[in-house]
Design an enzyme around this catalytic site. Structure first.
Site, PDB file in Angstrom:
ATOM      1  N   GLN A  78       0.827  -1.208   0.000  1.00 15.27           N
ATOM      2  CA  GLN A  78       0.000   0.000   0.000  1.00 15.27           C
ATOM      3  C   GLN A  78       0.859   1.255   0.000  1.00 15.27           C
ATOM      4  O   GLN A  78       1.774   1.406   0.809  1.00 15.27           O
ATOM      5  CB  GLN A  78      -0.927   0.051   1.201  1.00 15.27           C
ATOM      6  CG  GLN A  78      -1.911   1.222   1.088  1.00 15.27           C
ATOM      7  CD  GLN A  78      -2.811   1.402   2.291  1.00 15.27           C
ATOM      8  OE1 GLN A  78      -2.371   1.854   3.326  1.00 15.27           O
ATOM      9  NE2 GLN A  78      -4.085   1.044   2.135  1.00 15.27           N
ATOM     10  N   CYS A 107      -6.961   6.532   5.133  1.00 16.67           N
ATOM     11  CA  CYS A 107      -6.364   6.981   6.393  1.00 16.67           C
ATOM     12  C   CYS A 107      -7.060   8.248   6.886  1.00 16.67           C
ATOM     13  O   CYS A 107      -7.142   9.237   6.156  1.00 16.67           O
ATOM     14  CB  CYS A 107      -4.870   7.245   6.215  1.00 16.67           C
ATOM     15  SG  CYS A 107      -4.079   7.823   7.729  1.00 16.67           S
ATOM     16  N   HIS A 174     -13.944   0.530   3.810  1.00 14.88           N
ATOM     17  CA  HIS A 174     -14.112   0.643   5.255  1.00 14.88           C
ATOM     18  C   HIS A 174     -15.420   1.391   5.481  1.00 14.88           C
ATOM     19  O   HIS A 174     -15.558   2.538   5.067  1.00 14.88           O
ATOM     20  CB  HIS A 174     -12.941   1.401   5.880  1.00 14.88           C
ATOM     21  CG  HIS A 174     -12.972   1.405   7.377  1.00 14.88           C
ATOM     22  ND1 HIS A 174     -11.820   1.347   8.131  1.00 14.88           N
ATOM     23  CD2 HIS A 174     -13.986   1.435   8.265  1.00 14.88           C
ATOM     24  CE1 HIS A 174     -12.136   1.345   9.421  1.00 14.88           C
ATOM     25  NE2 HIS A 174     -13.453   1.419   9.514  1.00 14.88           N
ATOM     26  N   ASN A 207     -14.216  -3.925   5.186  1.00 15.50           N
ATOM     27  CA  ASN A 207     -13.336  -3.627   6.314  1.00 15.50           C
ATOM     28  C   ASN A 207     -14.132  -2.867   7.370  1.00 15.50           C
ATOM     29  O   ASN A 207     -14.878  -1.952   7.048  1.00 15.50           O
ATOM     30  CB  ASN A 207     -12.145  -2.785   5.837  1.00 15.50           C
ATOM     31  CG  ASN A 207     -11.155  -2.456   6.932  1.00 15.50           C
ATOM     32  OD1 ASN A 207     -10.559  -1.382   6.938  1.00 15.50           O
ATOM     33  ND2 ASN A 207     -10.957  -3.351   7.876  1.00 15.50           N
TER      34      ASN A 207
END
Length: 359
Positions: A78, A107, A174, A207
């Site tokens: 990644q 992130c 996510h 996720n």
């Protein structure tokens, strides 16, 4: 587009159609940890997030932060960054040692905001799509992406489809927004993940919201995704994907063996042990202090062995607890304190980046 979809599925099947994924985690999904999770059921693992610009400019960064071995496959590396040229150059440096390059679009930390990457880059839709397209055109391995969701459902769905169109071969979602983080994590939205899976034609990974093996099974059933990715639950229990309850003291000792074999850094070892041994360290505060001050591999190993002996009579089911530290799902009450916390994270990460900028 049909060719891209077909190639994406051929790629996924060539990997063995992995269903149980170790997430990319800074200073935590290093080689030693990846290998212990693979022993216990992980079928695909990601490297920690690698900073594309620093990788291309620092002589030591890649050697220190990107390590692998022949048994460490399949492996996705990644990268983070917002400049396509840095991302391409960094990807070309490691593409022969991994199976795909993943773009970090998830992130939520302050350093990502400052550096314009991760979930903050999602606000720049055209820039994201340009990155995906140019990477796909200039590297030999497939491009994948990991995103967080927006509060707006339609905006999330539209972006996911655009990323697929741009050339992404696997999309990991996510099911939280960038504002849902750490103390204010909130419930993971599996509904939006299921909708993305239904509307996309490429493989989709879920996720978030995973703690136990039953959560893994339920997520696969409810979202119909192709695989489930875990981060924090795996950090506490590297054997999560085995479907069995293992003794965390035994796993900590086993991790130390992998750490020695694969030369894990002390910062990685310490962080893992604080999670694996969390409940024991709450009771045996002397061992907690000893672990905090440990500086060598041997000193860390001594804590693991001593705590294992002290906890020999504790049922393995009662040794879990680190993941649950956030399960009250608190909402922000004091914005000043939250801002201070984020600024501290930002400053700590900046020190790391400055260090590599000067090498």
């Amino acid at each position: 587009m049909d060719d891209h979809i077909q190639q994406a599925w051929q790629f996924y099947r060539k990997l063995g159609s992995p269903k149980f994924i170790c997430a990319p985690m800074v200073d935590q999904s290093e080689l030693a940890f990846r290998m212990i999770t693979r022993k216990y059921g992980t079928t695909l693992a990601y490297t920690p997030m690698l900073h594309s610009r620093i990788m291309t400019e620092s002589k030591s960064y890649k050697e220190e932060f990107f390590t692998t071995c022949p048994e460490d496959r399949p492996l996705f590396a990644q990268l983070c960054g917002h400049d396509p040229q840095f991302l391409i150059k960094a990807a070309q440096m490691i593409q022969d040692q991994c199976d795909a390059i993943d773009i970090n679009l998830g992130c939520p930390q302050g350093i990502a905001k400052k550096g314009l990457y991760g979930a903050y880059l999602l606000e720049k839709r055209e820039q994201v799509l340009t990155i995906v397209k140019e990477l796909k055109q200039n590297i030999k391995v497939p491009v994948t992406c990991k995103i967080r969701v927006f509060k707006d459902r339609n905006r999330t769905l539209d972006l996911a489809k655009d990323i697929q169109q741009a050339g992404c071969s696997i999309l990991t979602v996510h099911g939280r927004t960038k504002e849902q983080n750490k103390d204010f994590v909130g419930q993971c939205n599996w509904t939006i993940i299921a909708e993305i899976k239904q509307q996309l034609q490429i493989p989709v990974f879920a996720n978030g919201g995973i703690y136990t093996w039953s959560d893994v099974e339920r997520c696969l059933q409810e979202t119909k995704v192709d695989a489930v990715m875990s981060s924090e639950a795996l950090l506490e229990n590297p054997a999560l994907f085995s479907g069995q309850i293992k003794d965390l003291n035994d796993l900590a000792l086993e991790y130390m063996q992998f750490a020695k074999q694969y030369d894990a850094r002390i910062v990685e070892i310490k962080a893992h042990l604080f999670k694996l041994l969390y409940t024991g360290l709450q009771t045996h505060v002397d061992q907690r202090s000893k672990l905090a001050s440990a500086k060598t591999y041997e000193e860390h190993l001594e804590v693991v062995i001593e705590l294992k002996n002290k906890r020999a009579d504790v049922p393995k089911e009662n040794k879990f607890g680190w993941y649950k530290r956030y399960q009250n799902f608190k909402q922000p009450q004091d914005k000043i304190k939250d801002d201070e916390k984020q600024e501290n994270i930002l400053q700590q990460q900046d020190l790391l980046l400055i260090n590599y900028d000067t090498q």
